[in-house]
Scaffold this motif. Structure first.
Motif, PDB file in Angstrom:
ATOM      1  N   ILE A 198       0.972  -1.289  -0.092  1.00  0.00           N
ATOM      2  CA  ILE A 198       0.012   0.006   0.076  1.00  0.00           C
ATOM      3  C   ILE A 198       1.063   1.043  -0.081  1.00  0.00           C
ATOM      4  O   ILE A 198       1.736   1.298   0.755  1.00  0.00           O
ATOM      5  CB  ILE A 198      -0.969  -0.131   1.111  1.00  0.00           C
TER       6      ILE A 198
ATOM      7  N   ARG B  14      -5.096   4.167  -5.526  1.00  0.00           N
ATOM      8  CA  ARG B  14      -6.161   4.856  -4.944  1.00  0.00           C
ATOM      9  C   ARG B  14      -7.764   4.537  -5.157  1.00  0.00           C
ATOM     10  O   ARG B  14      -7.815   4.563  -6.702  1.00  0.00           O
ATOM     11  CB  ARG B  14      -6.101   6.383  -4.633  1.00  0.00           C
ATOM     12  N   GLY B  15      -8.597   3.850  -4.351  1.00  0.00           N
ATOM     13  CA  GLY B  15     -10.148   3.521  -4.722  1.00  0.00           C
ATOM     14  C   GLY B  15     -10.029   2.215  -5.723  1.00  0.00           C
ATOM     15  O   GLY B  15     -11.160   1.941  -5.993  1.00  0.00           O
TER      16      GLY B  15
ATOM     17  N   LEU C  41      -8.967  -4.350  -3.704  1.00  0.00           N
ATOM     18  CA  LEU C  41      -8.498  -4.296  -2.489  1.00  0.00           C
ATOM     19  C   LEU C  41      -9.009  -5.077  -1.183  1.00  0.00           C
ATOM     20  O   LEU C  41      -8.507  -5.896  -0.371  1.00  0.00           O
ATOM     21  CB  LEU C  41      -7.973  -2.886  -1.792  1.00  0.00           C
TER      22      LEU C  41
ATOM     23  N   TYR D 236       2.394  -1.714   4.628  1.00  0.00           N
ATOM     24  CA  TYR D 236       1.409  -0.663   4.258  1.00  0.00           C
ATOM     25  C   TYR D 236       2.394   0.796   4.509  1.00  0.00           C
ATOM     26  O   TYR D 236       2.832   1.077   5.522  1.00  0.00           O
ATOM     27  CB  TYR D 236       0.385  -0.466   5.640  1.00  0.00           C
TER      28      TYR D 236
ATOM     29  N   ASP E 273      -6.227  14.652   4.481  1.00  0.00           N
ATOM     30  CA  ASP E 273      -5.573  13.464   3.610  1.00  0.00           C
ATOM     31  C   ASP E 273      -4.734  12.949   4.739  1.00  0.00           C
ATOM     32  O   ASP E 273      -4.521  11.413   4.555  1.00  0.00           O
ATOM     33  CB  ASP E 273      -4.877  13.991   2.514  1.00  0.00           C
TER      34      ASP E 273
ATOM     35  N   GLU F  87      -6.677  10.328   6.206  1.00  0.00           N
ATOM     36  CA  GLU F  87      -7.095   9.230   5.457  1.00  0.00           C
ATOM     37  C   GLU F  87      -6.237   8.152   5.063  1.00  0.00           C
ATOM     38  O   GLU F  87      -6.282   7.065   5.347  1.00  0.00           O
ATOM     39  CB  GLU F  87      -7.681   9.876   4.095  1.00  0.00           C
ATOM     40  N   ALA F  88      -4.858   8.685   4.971  1.00  0.00           N
ATOM     41  CA  ALA F  88      -3.789   7.584   4.518  1.00  0.00           C
ATOM     42  C   ALA F  88      -3.200   6.868   5.949  1.00  0.00           C
ATOM     43  O   ALA F  88      -2.842   5.608   5.793  1.00  0.00           O
ATOM     44  CB  ALA F  88      -2.664   8.521   4.068  1.00  0.00           C
TER      45      ALA F  88
ATOM     46  N   ARG G 272      -7.688   5.932   8.222  1.00  0.00           N
ATOM     47  CA  ARG G 272      -8.980   5.318   7.506  1.00  0.00           C
ATOM     48  C   ARG G 272      -8.721   4.243   6.761  1.00  0.00           C
ATOM     49  O   ARG G 272      -9.339   3.328   6.963  1.00  0.00           O
ATOM     50  CB  ARG G 272      -9.761   6.565   6.827  1.00  0.00           C
ATOM     51  N   LEU G 273      -8.000   4.339   5.681  1.00  0.00           N
ATOM     52  CA  LEU G 273      -7.711   3.227   4.914  1.00  0.00           C
ATOM     53  C   LEU G 273      -7.030   2.017   5.557  1.00  0.00           C
ATOM     54  O   LEU G 273      -7.779   1.009   5.340  1.00  0.00           O
ATOM     55  CB  LEU G 273      -6.682   3.581   3.615  1.00  0.00           C
TER      56      LEU G 273
ATOM     57  N   ARG H  74     -10.121   0.167   7.271  1.00  0.00           N
ATOM     58  CA  ARG H  74     -10.941  -0.627   6.275  1.00  0.00           C
ATOM     59  C   ARG H  74     -10.184  -1.881   5.975  1.00  0.00           C
ATOM     60  O   ARG H  74     -10.831  -3.026   5.959  1.00  0.00           O
ATOM     61  CB  ARG H  74     -11.385   0.177   4.973  1.00  0.00           C
ATOM     62  N   ILE H  75      -8.794  -1.844   5.840  1.00  0.00           N
ATOM     63  CA  ILE H  75      -8.195  -3.103   5.512  1.00  0.00           C
ATOM     64  C   ILE H  75      -8.142  -4.271   6.783  1.00  0.00           C
ATOM     65  O   ILE H  75      -8.397  -5.245   6.466  1.00  0.00           O
ATOM     66  CB  ILE H  75      -6.722  -2.855   5.184  1.00  0.00           C
TER      67      ILE H  75
END
Length: 270
Positions: free
Chosen positions: A7, A33-34, A38, A48, A62, A65-66, A69-70, A73-74
């Motif tokens: 990632i 991204r997006g 994934l 990561y 951002d 998010e980096a 948040r991502l 989700r993972i």
């Protein structure tokens, strides 16, 4: 051969890591991204590397998010065998301690704008340690450098400039100290942590703080005339404990030795 997912594969660390893994014949998935795959495909060993550094203050959302948040989700939705989350030894900066040890308590202030970075990294660490348990590890990186074109960071830019100039002045103080680790040693460390399915926190650092003045001396001994814009008192900074990294892989090379070899090899200075 193993399956890896990187990632942040287009970043400074991610780019070199992906190249090294593929060179050894591993299958490497590098989601953009997006990428909705994934969360539906097998990821294997996840490293990561996504994150912001110099521009985190200008991009607070951002950054979250980096760093968080991502990642969350993972950890909740993705299918992986092991995950390494890249954090930072700058989390020790506010501790006031002499040693930066993985099990030390951190000192973070939500009212301090600078601590946006630290708090977001600390939250990412917490999720890995408390949610993923034995399937995750934290790699706290110190200041990573390299001399490749466009490599970011103070020392990286210094080395790139030294490749074309023998005399110049840097806008920094003599007493600024950092723990520096070369990018290749970071990549080797991350692979060792991943292959060993290591858990918990590991300092990925050299274990030595080096001042700007000391680095100027290395360049001077090899024929460069580098000056600094101001004389400053030696900075007090926690020294990273690297005993755990040494037990898993080895202790990374010291920056003085790496820079000395680079200057001699690439510029023919005896």
């Amino acid at each position: 051969m193993a399956l890896y997912t990187v990632i942040g594969a287009s970043g400074f660390v991610g780019t070199r890591l992906v190249a090294a893994l593929r060179q050894d014949g591993h299958q490497v998935y590098t989601p953009q991204r997006g990428d909705i795959e994934l969360f539906s495909r097998e990821l294997g060993q996840v490293i990561y590397c996504a994150g912001l550094t110099a521009d985190y203050a200008a991009r607070p959302f951002d950054t979250v998010e980096a760093h968080v948040r991502l990642l969350s989700r993972i950890l909740q939705e993705a299918h992986f065998s092991h995950l390494i989350y890249l954090s930072s030894t700058r989390l020790y900066d506010s501790s006031g301690a002499e040693r930066g040890k993985e099990d030390s308590d951190l000192v973070l202030n939500p009212a301090n704008p600078r601590h946006l970075y630290d708090l977001s990294k600390a939250l990412g660490e917490n999720l890995c340690l408390t949610v993923a348990g034995t399937r995750a590890a934290i790699a706290r990186l110190s200041c990573v450098y390299d001399w490749a074109p466009c490599a970011p960071g103070f020392l990286s830019e210094w080395l790139q400039r030294a490749a074309v100039e023998k005399r110049f002045c840097l806008d920094s103080g003599t007493g600024v100290v950092r723990d520096y680790i070369h990018l290749d040693d970071v990549v080797a460390s991350l692979r060792a942590l991943s292959d060993g399915a290591v858990t918990g926190i590991v300092n990925v650092a050299s274990g030595e703080n080096v001042s700007n003045a000391e680095l100027v001396g290395v360049f001077a001994r090899n024929g460069w005339d580098i000056s600094l814009s101001r004389e400053t008192a030696p900075q007090r900074a926690a020294r990273c404990d690297v005993a755990r990294l040494a037990s898993i892989w080895k202790q990374p090379r010291l920056v003085r030795d790496v820079v000395q070899s680079y200057l001699k090899e690439h510029h023919g200075i005896a």
